[in-house]
Scaffold this motif. Structure first.
Motif, short mmCIF file in Angstrom:
data_model
loop_
_atom_site.label_atom_id
_atom_site.label_comp_id
_atom_site.label_asym_id
_atom_site.label_seq_id
_atom_site.Cartn_x
_atom_site.Cartn_y
_atom_site.Cartn_z
N LEU A 1 -17.72 7.30 -28.20
CA LEU A 1 -16.53 7.31 -27.36
C LEU A 1 -15.36 6.58 -28.02
CD1 LEU A 1 -18.54 8.44 -25.28
CD2 LEU A 1 -17.30 7.14 -23.54
N ALA A 2 -15.67 5.54 -28.81
CA ALA A 2 -14.61 4.84 -29.53
C ALA A 2 -13.90 5.77 -30.51
CB ALA A 2 -15.19 3.64 -30.27
N ALA A 3 -14.66 6.64 -31.15
CA ALA A 3 -14.07 7.54 -32.14
C ALA A 3 -13.06 8.48 -31.53
CB ALA A 3 -15.18 8.32 -32.83
N GLU A 4 -13.19 8.78 -30.23
CA GLU A 4 -12.31 9.73 -29.58
C GLU A 4 -11.33 9.09 -28.61
OE1 GLU A 4 -14.80 12.64 -27.73
OE2 GLU A 4 -16.02 12.96 -29.53
N ALA A 5 -11.41 7.78 -28.41
CA ALA A 5 -10.56 7.11 -27.42
C ALA A 5 -9.09 7.27 -27.77
CB ALA A 5 -10.92 5.63 -27.34
N ASP A 6 -8.27 7.54 -26.73
CA ASP A 6 -6.82 7.64 -26.97
C ASP A 6 -6.10 6.35 -26.60
OD1 ASP A 6 -7.20 7.96 -24.26
OD2 ASP A 6 -6.02 9.80 -24.08
N VAL A 7 -6.69 5.54 -25.72
CA VAL A 7 -6.15 4.21 -25.41
C VAL A 7 -7.32 3.23 -25.40
CG1 VAL A 7 -5.03 2.74 -23.70
CG2 VAL A 7 -4.17 5.05 -24.10
N TYR B 1 -14.68 13.35 -18.66
CA TYR B 1 -14.86 12.13 -19.46
C TYR B 1 -15.90 11.23 -18.82
CZ TYR B 1 -13.59 8.04 -22.30
OH TYR B 1 -13.60 6.96 -23.15
N ALA B 2 -15.89 11.15 -17.49
CA ALA B 2 -16.91 10.36 -16.79
C ALA B 2 -18.30 10.94 -17.03
CB ALA B 2 -16.60 10.33 -15.29
N GLU B 3 -18.38 12.27 -17.04
CA GLU B 3 -19.67 12.91 -17.31
C GLU B 3 -20.11 12.65 -18.75
OE1 GLU B 3 -18.83 16.94 -16.39
OE2 GLU B 3 -18.66 16.58 -14.22
N ARG B 4 -19.16 12.65 -19.67
CA ARG B 4 -19.48 12.36 -21.07
C ARG B 4 -20.01 10.92 -21.20
NH1 ARG B 4 -17.22 12.99 -26.34
NH2 ARG B 4 -18.80 12.10 -27.74
N THR B 5 -19.38 10.00 -20.52
CA THR B 5 -19.82 8.61 -20.54
C THR B 5 -21.26 8.49 -20.07
OG1 THR B 5 -17.56 7.77 -20.17
CG2 THR B 5 -19.38 6.30 -19.61
N GLN C 1 -20.89 1.99 -16.44
CA GLN C 1 -19.77 1.98 -17.40
C GLN C 1 -20.06 1.16 -18.66
OE1 GLN C 1 -18.70 2.26 -13.91
NE2 GLN C 1 -18.42 4.34 -14.69
N ASN C 2 -21.23 0.55 -18.75
CA ASN C 2 -21.54 -0.30 -19.91
C ASN C 2 -22.25 0.52 -20.98
OD1 ASN C 2 -22.11 -2.31 -21.72
ND2 ASN C 2 -23.45 -3.48 -20.36
N LEU C 3 -21.54 0.75 -22.08
CA LEU C 3 -22.11 1.51 -23.19
C LEU C 3 -22.77 0.61 -24.23
CD1 LEU C 3 -19.19 4.07 -23.72
CD2 LEU C 3 -21.34 4.41 -22.48
N GLY C 4 -22.73 -0.69 -24.02
CA GLY C 4 -23.37 -1.63 -24.93
C GLY C 4 -22.45 -2.06 -26.06
N GLY C 5 -23.06 -2.58 -27.12
CA GLY C 5 -22.29 -3.10 -28.25
C GLY C 5 -21.45 -2.03 -28.92
N ILE C 6 -20.33 -2.47 -29.48
CA ILE C 6 -19.43 -1.53 -30.15
C ILE C 6 -19.20 -1.97 -31.58
CG2 ILE C 6 -17.27 -2.73 -29.51
CD1 ILE C 6 -16.05 0.06 -28.99
N ARG D 1 -2.45 4.69 -17.69
CA ARG D 1 -2.34 5.82 -16.75
C ARG D 1 -2.18 7.16 -17.49
NH1 ARG D 1 -2.06 5.61 -11.46
NH2 ARG D 1 -1.90 3.61 -10.37
N SER D 2 -1.62 7.10 -18.68
CA SER D 2 -1.45 8.35 -19.44
C SER D 2 -2.70 8.74 -20.21
CB SER D 2 -0.29 8.20 -20.43
OG SER D 2 -0.64 7.29 -21.47
N ALA D 3 -3.69 7.86 -20.20
CA ALA D 3 -4.88 8.07 -21.03
C ALA D 3 -5.81 9.11 -20.44
CB ALA D 3 -5.62 6.76 -21.22
N LYS D 4 -6.41 9.91 -21.32
CA LYS D 4 -7.46 10.85 -20.93
C LYS D 4 -8.84 10.32 -21.33
CE LYS D 4 -4.33 13.78 -19.59
NZ LYS D 4 -4.07 13.95 -18.14
N ARG D 5 -8.86 9.48 -22.35
CA ARG D 5 -10.13 8.95 -22.86
C ARG D 5 -10.00 7.45 -23.13
NH1 ARG D 5 -8.58 13.24 -25.48
NH2 ARG D 5 -8.02 12.00 -27.32
N PRO D 6 -9.73 6.65 -22.09
CA PRO D 6 -9.56 5.20 -22.30
C PRO D 6 -10.91 4.51 -22.53
CG PRO D 6 -9.46 5.68 -19.97
CD PRO D 6 -9.57 7.01 -20.68
N LEU D 7 -10.88 3.40 -23.22
CA LEU D 7 -12.08 2.63 -23.50
C LEU D 7 -11.73 1.15 -23.52
CD1 LEU D 7 -15.12 2.54 -24.50
CD2 LEU D 7 -14.16 2.51 -26.82
#
Length: 637
Positions: free
Chosen positions: A297-303, A372-376, A281-286, A232-238
């Motif tokens: 998005l992984a590089a910037e994820a906070d949670v 963040y949704a727009e970035r996704t 919401q599926n960005l594919g392999g990570i 809930r505190s996350a701004k950029r969850p992944l």
């Protein structure tokens, strides 16, 4: 009324295994619906006789399947288990010595992948009356040591039936581990060849139907509350979704959570299929073989919310994928071993489906920030466009592997299963294959075993047929991996089991060749070339006169050879379409240019480069390695 039955140990074990059932909610199926076996002096009079007797008296009790290689038997069992989401697997019986040792690779693969496989290697005489027997390993410092002791570090359970009376407790303990999602892997019961044929009075209760209920532990309130607070505190969850989501049949619960919250998802290799490729919401392999969208998005994820993942070095890009200095990790896993990885203090030890149900309730009303949704959406659209460009016709006489992947994708059905394991194909498939079904993607990348593909694909198809599912299984394999283990093509022909095998001819090790370049070794030893006695290497220009299409044809396969040329991709599509329409196995051979690569995903993999070298190429590689290594973290969160 009789309460016991006089049987040999082998007859009792076969009878016991034929009555074991796995129960997972409303699903009830045979835990061990069949046994693969290759017979020798160690088991022909034991397990072999028991299977023959069962075949005569109760043909459906324990069907026997013939194999051509002991390692491949275990690979079949693993492919079967994957298609049954770990609820069922096959047993594999081998003879003493080399037969048993051949299964060691399969055992390691099953355990690494957290997939169940029951191994029944024969052992030398428990009585030692004929000591040493043919094929017996002898160690003067430990006379009791046998080849089968090598299974101990590779198995999640190991025991040896030294006396007939031990069978009961060993068999029950083995079944417990096979059906426990937190413990499962290779389960090994070593069977001395004399004990296999010894008789005992078996309680009839041992031979009755027995149910093993899959554990689906609920998340505890405290860990769940802490996880919810972090999200809930996350701004950029992944979310990082692994195989545990599929084995828990939790793809619907995952989809509901991400659609309500907008949290994007990156998948491990084992997690391919948790969402359709075109889900918003599926960005594919990570990770190291992941997409640019997921890794950005992984590089910037906070949670980071890991669900059912082992967090392998490929998934974490060798711990360089997550660069936010304050990133926290919520690890949801049925196994505490995986839930506590990388120093997290937010572990939730629970079944993936049960945890997702609980999260959906506790996170009601939570949504990611609109920017963040727009970035996704923007990152996903850009990557999808890059894949479209990669799949576009090139007209090259020798197409690159990415274009070949796109061609196969274009004529496959949504429910088809692609099977792969090693080389450069796992990376290309992780980035490019557009999965459209939960079971549609099976890349064995925990052990990444060269030679798994054909045997694992056969096991997958066998597992699907057992469930009444006749979808196509498409095995994609490079020539290097094909040469490692291809003999189960004979098994497919013998049983009339349909496979579509696409061999991509690279004339060498494409993946390791590329890696060799990046670490400064200039593809040394990775080309298939004639030996140059003057240079003492295999780096010449003349390719080997090897005909793998003829090899497959000699096994009884229907073979289609795609000639190099501008129409090769169209010819490939036509061949795959015809293979799908056929009712028999087809082997399709196509030449490729191994120097054409998939688009970069900004993932890194830690392969150490020598600190000192006289080669300029190695020196340059070392400089680049140090730059990448600087981004590594000793702990993730």
């Amino acid at each position: 009324m009789a309460t016991t039955k006089r049987m040999t140990v082998s007859q009792a074990l076969v009878g016991f295994l034929g009555h074991q059932w796995t129960v997972d909610g409303d699903v009830r199926e045979r835990t061990i619906p069949g046994m693969l076996g290759i017979f020798g002096h160690g088991n022909v009079a034991g397990i072999g006789q028991a299977l023959k007797q069962a075949n005569v008296e109760q043909p459906d009790l324990m069907p026997y399947y013939q194999a051509r290689n002991e390692q491949a038997m275990v690979h079949q069992a693993v492919g079967y288990a994957r298609m049954h989401r770990r609820r069922a697997t096959l047993a594999s019986a081998a003879s003493v010595g080399p037969g048993a040792a051949n299964m060691l690779t399969g055992a390691a693969l099953a355990t690494t992948n957290r997939l169940p496989a029951l191994l029944l290697p024969s052992d030398t005489f428990a009585t030692r009356v004929a000591d040493p027997v043919l094929q017996q390993l002898e160690q003067p410092w430990d006379i009791g040591l046998t080849v089968n002791d090598a299974f101990r570090p590779l198995s999640r359970f190991f025991d040896r039936v030294q006396r007939p009376e031990q069978l009961y407790s060993i068999a029950l303990a083995a079944m417990r581990v096979l059906t426990d999602p937190a413990e499962t892997g290779a389960v090994t019961i070593a069977l001395p060849e004399d004990v296999q044929a010894e008789a005992l009075d078996v309680p009839l209760e041992f031979l009755q139907d027995r149910e093993w209920h899959i554990r689906r532990p609920l998340p505890e309130r405290g860990p769940l509350a802490r996880a919810v607070a972090a999200i809930r505190s996350a701004k950029r969850p992944l979310i990082v979704a692994g195989g545990g989501v599929l084995y828990s049949s939790a793809e619907n619960e995952l989809r509901a959570l991400v659609e309500a919250s907008g949290i994007p998802v990156g998948t491990s290799q084992a997690g391919g299929g948790v969402l359709d490729w075109d889900h918003p919401q599926n960005l594919g392999g990570i990770g190291a073989t992941g997409t640019l969208a997921a890794n950005r998005l992984a590089a910037e994820a906070d949670v980071v919310i890991g669900i059912g993942t082992r967090y392998s070095d490929f998934t974490t890009a060798s711990r360089t994928a997550f660069q936010d200095p304050d990133v926290r990790f919520v690890n949801i896993n049925v196994a505490a071993f995986d839930a506590y990885k990388h120093g997290t203090q937010l572990s939730v030890i629970a079944d993936a489906r049960e945890a997702l149900v609980a999260l959906a309730v506790e996170l009601e009303g939570y949504q990611v920030p609109s920017e963040y949704a727009e970035r996704t959406a923007r990152e996903k659209a850009q990557w999808d466009a890059a894949v479209d460009d990669t799949f576009a016709p090139s007209g090259l006489a020798l197409p690159g592997q990415p274009e070949i992947v796109g061609a196969v994708q274009s004529v496959s059905a949504p429910e088809d299963v692609v099977v792969q394991a090693a080389g450069s194909l796992p990376g290309d498939l992780h980035k490019l294959w557009r999965v459209r079904d939960p079971l549609g993607y099976h890349v064995e990348y925990a052990f990444s075993c060269m030679g798994y593909e054909i045997a694992g694909g056969l096991g997958a198809k066998r597992g699907l047929l057992a469930a009444g599912d006749d979808r196509d299984v498409i095995v994609m394999v490079g020539d290097g991996s094909y040469l490692m283990l291809n003999t189960e093509l004979v098994t497919a022909v013998a049983e009339g089991i349909k496979l579509i095998v696409i061999l991509i001819q690279n004339h060498g090790y494409a993946s390791i060749g590329h890696l060799s370049e990046t670490v400064g070794s200039e593809r040394f030893g990775t080309w298939y070339r004639e030996y140059d006695p003057d240079a003492r290497n295999f780096q010449g220009e003349e390719i080997l006169p090897v005909d793998l299409a003829m090899n497959a044809r000699s096994y009884g396969m229907k073979v289609v050879e795609i000639d190099p040329g501008a129409s090769s991709i169209d010819d490939l599509k036509a061949a795959v379409a015809a293979a799908k329409a056929s009712d028999r196995s087809t082997f399709i051979h196509i030449n490729s240019d191994p120097l054409i690569y998939a688009p970069e995903g900004d993932g890194w993999w830690d392969v150490p480069v020598p600190e000192t070298s006289t080669l300029a190429s190695t020196q340059r590689a070392r400089e680049q390695y140090l730059l990448e290594q600087a981004n590594q973290k000793p702990l993730l969160g």
